[in-house]
Scaffold this motif. Structure first.
Motif, short mmCIF file in Angstrom:
data_model
loop_
_atom_site.label_atom_id
_atom_site.label_comp_id
_atom_site.label_asym_id
_atom_site.label_seq_id
_atom_site.Cartn_x
_atom_site.Cartn_y
_atom_site.Cartn_z
N GLU A 92 42.10 38.02 40.13
CA GLU A 92 41.20 38.44 41.19
C GLU A 92 41.11 37.32 42.24
O GLU A 92 41.68 36.24 42.06
CB GLU A 92 39.81 38.73 40.61
CG GLU A 92 39.79 39.81 39.52
CD GLU A 92 39.94 41.22 40.07
OE1 GLU A 92 40.02 41.37 41.32
OE2 GLU A 92 39.99 42.16 39.26
N LYS A 93 40.42 37.59 43.31
CA LYS A 93 40.27 36.58 44.37
C LYS A 93 39.76 35.26 43.80
O LYS A 93 38.86 35.23 42.96
CB LYS A 93 39.32 37.10 45.45
CG LYS A 93 39.13 36.15 46.63
CD LYS A 93 38.26 36.78 47.71
CE LYS A 93 37.89 35.78 48.79
NZ LYS A 93 39.08 35.19 49.46
N PRO A 177 43.85 42.16 44.16
CA PRO A 177 44.22 41.48 42.92
C PRO A 177 45.73 41.27 42.83
O PRO A 177 46.52 42.08 43.32
CB PRO A 177 43.74 42.44 41.83
CG PRO A 177 42.71 43.29 42.49
CD PRO A 177 43.15 43.43 43.91
#
Length: 202
Positions: A92-93, A177
């Motif tokens: 994810e970020k 993602p």
């Protein structure tokens, strides 16, 4: 005269395999467990390519392994490389993946599912350091002196490399993602030579 790349490390980038919507749904619907180093997540299923619904993707990756081992590296086909474990990673970020290598494996690979803003970095092996533990400053980075080399994600392509190579992913800067499928291999059949007293039947 250009320098000769002495004992290069072979990296193979495959052609494109576009997953079906059903395959994508399976890859994305996994139960996840966190990785404390880097903050990314890995599927709890570490034999995901054993799923019958992913048999076509597995066949594609096996063909890439055979090409890498037998056509590029010219390893005799008496040594057959087989996929052992396989799992999905999601970044994810702002999550990355710490430097690591794949133990109990010979050839490893990464198949990129989606996300294109977090390249994979390969690190120069300690045995390939130019001057041992002597650190010298350079005017510019090039393939002959770089300590790591980054390759952008190429969606729906796979990268194959020796399992001994350290690699990592920096934190994903994107809200999208970064998803990838990783796999390991080992050899079956006969390794070595009966004449050289190195024969090993597996």
């Amino acid at each position: 005269m250009e320098p000769f790349p002495l004992f290069p490390i072979p990296l193979h980038i495959s052609e494109v395999y576009v997953p079906t919507s059903a395959e994508l749904a399976i890859l994305k619907s996994q139960a996840w467990r966190p990785n404390l180093a880097g903050g990314n997540q890995t599927s709890q299923n570490s034999h995901i390519l054993d799923l019958p619904e992913l048999r076509a993707l597995r066949a594609f990756l096996q063909a890439q392994i055979d090409l890498y081992a037998h056509d590029l590296l010219c390893i005799k086909r008496t040594s057959a490389f087989c996929i052992t474990q396989s799992w999905v990673n999601i970044n994810e970020k702002d999550t990355g993946h710490h430097p690591h290598l794949h133990q109990n494996s010979l050839i490893s690979g990464v198949y990129f599912i989606e996300g294109d803003n977090a390249p994979i970095h390969f690190m120069r092996p300690p045995t390939h350091q130019l001057f041992g533990n002597i650190g010298l400053e350079v005017d510019r980075i090039n393939p002959l002196n770089a300590l790591d080399c980054a390759f952008p994600n190429q969606t729906h392509k796979a990268m194959l490399f020796p399992s001994t190579i350290l690699h990592f992913v920096k934190p994903n800067p994107s809200a999208t993602p970064r998803m990838s499928l990783s796999f390991n291999t080992f050899v079956r059949g006969t390794a070595g030579s009966i004449q050289d007293l190195t024969e090993l039947k597996l």
